[in-house]
Write a protein that holds these residues in place. Structure first.
Motif, PDB file in Angstrom:
ATOM      1  N   PRO A   1       5.349  15.096  -2.326  1.00  0.00           N
ATOM      2  CA  PRO A   1       6.096  16.190  -1.693  1.00  0.00           C
ATOM      3  C   PRO A   1       5.757  17.571  -2.253  1.00  0.00           C
ATOM      4  O   PRO A   1       5.637  18.525  -1.480  1.00  0.00           O
ATOM      5  N   ALA A   2       5.594  17.666  -3.570  1.00  0.00           N
ATOM      6  CA  ALA A   2       5.331  18.974  -4.165  1.00  0.00           C
ATOM      7  C   ALA A   2       3.990  19.527  -3.681  1.00  0.00           C
ATOM      8  O   ALA A   2       3.889  20.662  -3.201  1.00  0.00           O
ATOM      9  N   THR A   3       2.949  18.691  -3.765  1.00  0.00           N
ATOM     10  CA  THR A   3       1.622  19.114  -3.331  1.00  0.00           C
ATOM     11  C   THR A   3       1.635  19.463  -1.844  1.00  0.00           C
ATOM     12  O   THR A   3       1.083  20.479  -1.416  1.00  0.00           O
TER      13      THR A   3
ATOM     14  N   ILE B   1       2.565  11.248   9.290  1.00  0.00           N
ATOM     15  CA  ILE B   1       1.163  10.819   9.297  1.00  0.00           C
ATOM     16  C   ILE B   1       0.816  10.068   8.020  1.00  0.00           C
ATOM     17  O   ILE B   1       0.122   9.049   8.039  1.00  0.00           O
ATOM     18  N   SER B   2       1.348  10.555   6.876  1.00  0.00           N
ATOM     19  CA  SER B   2       1.007   9.908   5.595  1.00  0.00           C
ATOM     20  C   SER B   2       1.906   8.699   5.325  1.00  0.00           C
ATOM     21  O   SER B   2       1.856   8.101   4.262  1.00  0.00           O
TER      22      SER B   2
ATOM     23  N   ASP C   1       0.828  -1.196   0.000  1.00  0.00           N
ATOM     24  CA  ASP C   1       0.000   0.000   0.000  1.00  0.00           C
ATOM     25  C   ASP C   1       0.873   1.260   0.000  1.00  0.00           C
ATOM     26  O   ASP C   1       0.790   2.090   0.900  1.00  0.00           O
ATOM     27  N   LEU C   2       1.733   1.365  -1.004  1.00  0.00           N
ATOM     28  CA  LEU C   2       2.720   2.440  -1.030  1.00  0.00           C
ATOM     29  C   LEU C   2       2.398   3.536  -2.026  1.00  0.00           C
ATOM     30  O   LEU C   2       3.188   4.438  -2.240  1.00  0.00           O
TER      31      LEU C   2
ATOM     32  N   ILE D   1      -4.569  16.320   6.265  1.00  0.00           N
ATOM     33  CA  ILE D   1      -3.382  16.015   7.080  1.00  0.00           C
ATOM     34  C   ILE D   1      -2.708  17.311   7.520  1.00  0.00           C
ATOM     35  O   ILE D   1      -2.350  17.497   8.682  1.00  0.00           O
ATOM     36  N   VAL D   2      -2.571  18.248   6.570  1.00  0.00           N
ATOM     37  CA  VAL D   2      -1.932  19.537   6.873  1.00  0.00           C
ATOM     38  C   VAL D   2      -2.723  20.267   7.963  1.00  0.00           C
ATOM     39  O   VAL D   2      -2.152  20.783   8.933  1.00  0.00           O
TER      40      VAL D   2
END
Ligand code: ADP
Ligand code: MG
Length: 480
Positions: free
Chosen positions: A467-469, A460-461, A410-411, A423-424
């Motif tokens: 990373p960019a988003t 958390i993720s 699940d990567l 999450i942010v």
């Protein structure tokens, strides 16, 4: 006192012929003792040598690949010495006029510079047999007697073990690419004698050297050289002197010992072999062989720099052996990304191969798998960081495909903006103090402080957030 070391190499290269240099006996590895030794090899009186022309062809090929001059009228001489593994009482070799003359091979140094190493010459000769001594019984196996060898001799141009290994690696790569030798060091197809001396740093005169014989791996070569340098320094600093001698290195114990004092050329009573004609080569013969030369490592390196836009040191490392070059070009063909292919092969893959003492041909991760990893990074399915996890997982499960591992563990990268946004939001609400500090800080400082929030969100993720988003959303929320 500061010392510097000086090294010259003698490399024995077994030519890839089916039969011996002067007889029709087979040369295949692994036969039972003396199964491949006929009347010529065991020197029954009255037998005569017949030169194997394939060996001459391979020698010329190697000479051309080395950019050396080729002698058009070389000849064989007898080197006389008495040893049970040499039934004729002499070795047929070349001294006055070897088939391959002087040349230059360039090695790449660790600091990225290039250094020319002069080749003194390379000559054709036959191998001797092998004696073994165990439990009071001595046995002789003459399967190796008469096997064709090239002995390549360098000038004392190498400064340390690293340079010696770089040179040997380059020759190994060259002989394999040319197909003149199978390169199987563990079978004795390539053996190294290392001549080592030391002198006060900056001195112009050479010190007395010792010769450590018959090293059959780069690892042993490096160990033997470093150990011999230390030994010589110790002897000289204790007020002693170095004896010119032949030494043996034991790979199992890692120790070396003196074998015998060095013979002088006169001891061998060399003279031209009356049983063999000189080897006269025509220009057409040499030109024909030149036409058959494959792409040489030097040329391949230049092509990699030009076609794939690689840095000099990357191209050097990727062409150092034929297998690595082949693997690289396969990854590029499948992924279309030369830059990432080079990074993966010289980075993660090389680390794993080194740690497990494997060659690239024995890699648990195939070129196809590396290409698939690159493709999944490029289409944003996974991040570069997760890609490392996937690589490690394939290393342990070589039968799985990249897509199966991504699915199974699940990567898949999180690219859904609303999921990332939540999450942010959570990280920002959980860390009011950091948020306040950030908002008060100067712009240059903020860039650094961002790392904290990125780290928390990644945690958390489970490293899966794009990373960019992620970066963009954290900034957005912090600055709103
Ligand atoms: P031999 O054939 O007796 O072994 P050579 O003079 O042909 O002797 O040299 C053999 C090798 O030893 C060459 O590779 C040469 O570069 C190297 N060599 C010669 N003198 C030194 C020295 N003082 N220190 C290190 N290597 C040396
Ligand atoms: Mg020698």
């Amino acid at each position: 006192m500061e010392w510097e070391s000086v090294i010259g190499l003698e490399i024995h290269i077994q030519l890839a012929t089916k039969t011996k240099l002067f007889s029709s006996s087979a040369t295949a590895y692994g036969a039972k003792p003396n199964e491949q030794a006929n009347e010529v090899d065991i020197a029954i009186p009255g037998t005569l040598p017949v030169l194997n022309t394939k060996a001459v062809e391979l020698a010329v090929k190697l000479g051309l690949g080395l950019n050396s001059s080729i002698s058009k009228d070389s000849f064989f001489e007898r080197k006389n010495y008495f040893y049970p593994d040499l039934p004729k009482g002499y070795q047929t070799t070349q001294l006055a006029n070897p088939i391959i003359g002087p040349g230059i091979v360039t090695i790449a140094l660790a600091n990225g510079e290039e250094k020319p190493i002069r080749i003194h010459h390379a000559h054709l000769e036959e191998d001797a047999g092998k004696s073994t001594h165990s439990q009071g019984v001595s046995s002789i196996d003459l399967n190796r007697a008469g096997i064709p060898l090239i002995e390549l001799v360098t000038e004392p141009d190498l400064a340390d073990a690293e340079e010696a290994v770089a040179f040997a690696t380059k020759i190994h790569s060259l002989v394999k690419t040319l197909g003149v030798c199978d390169g199987k060091m563990e079978q004795g197809s390539m053996r190294f004698d290392v001549n080592v001396s030391i002198r006060p740093k900056g001195s112009n005169t050479l010190g007395t050297r010792t010769e450590t014989k018959n090293l059959n791996s780069f690892k042993f070569m490096k160990m033997a050289i470093n150990q011999e340098i230390s030994r010589q320094i110790e002897v000289l600093e204790a007020g002693g002197s170095i004896k010119q001698e032949t030494r043996l290195f034991n790979g199992v114990t890692g120790e070396s010992r003196a074998l015998r004092s060095k013979e002088e050329e006169g001891d061998y009573r060399y003279f031209p072999c009356p049983d063999l004609l000189p080897i006269y080569l025509t220009d057409e013969y040499i030109a024909d062989i030149r036409k058959q030369l494959p792409e040489l490592p030097e040329h391949k390196k230049a092509r990699f720099i030009k076609d794939y836009n690689l840095a000099n040191h990357e191209a050097e490392l990727l062409t150092i052996d034929a297998e690595t070059a082949l693997y690289f070009e396969e990854v590029v063909r499948l992924s279309g990304n030369a830059k990432l292919a080079a990074n993966w092969i010289l980075g993660t893959l090389a680390q794993n191969l080194n740690a497990n003492e494997l060659t690239i041909g024995q890699s648990k991760v195939t070129a196809t798998a590396v290409a698939d990893i690159i493709l999944r990074i490029e289409d944003n399915t996974i991040s570069s960081k997760i890609a490392k996890t996937i690589f490690a997982s394939i290393w342990d499960n070589p039968n799985k495909t990249v897509d199966q591992i991504i699915e199974q563990l699940d990567l898949k990268q999180l690219t859904d903006s609303s999921e990332i946004a939540s999450i942010v939001t959570k990280v920002i609400t959980d860390n009011p103090q950091q948020v306040e500090n950030y908002r008060k800080a100067a712009a240059e400082k903020q860039a650094k402080m961002l790392g904290f929030f990125v780290g928390q969100c990644m945690k958390i993720s489970k490293g899966k957030a794009n990373p960019a988003t992620l970066n963009q959303m954290i900034k957005q929320q912090l600055e709103s």
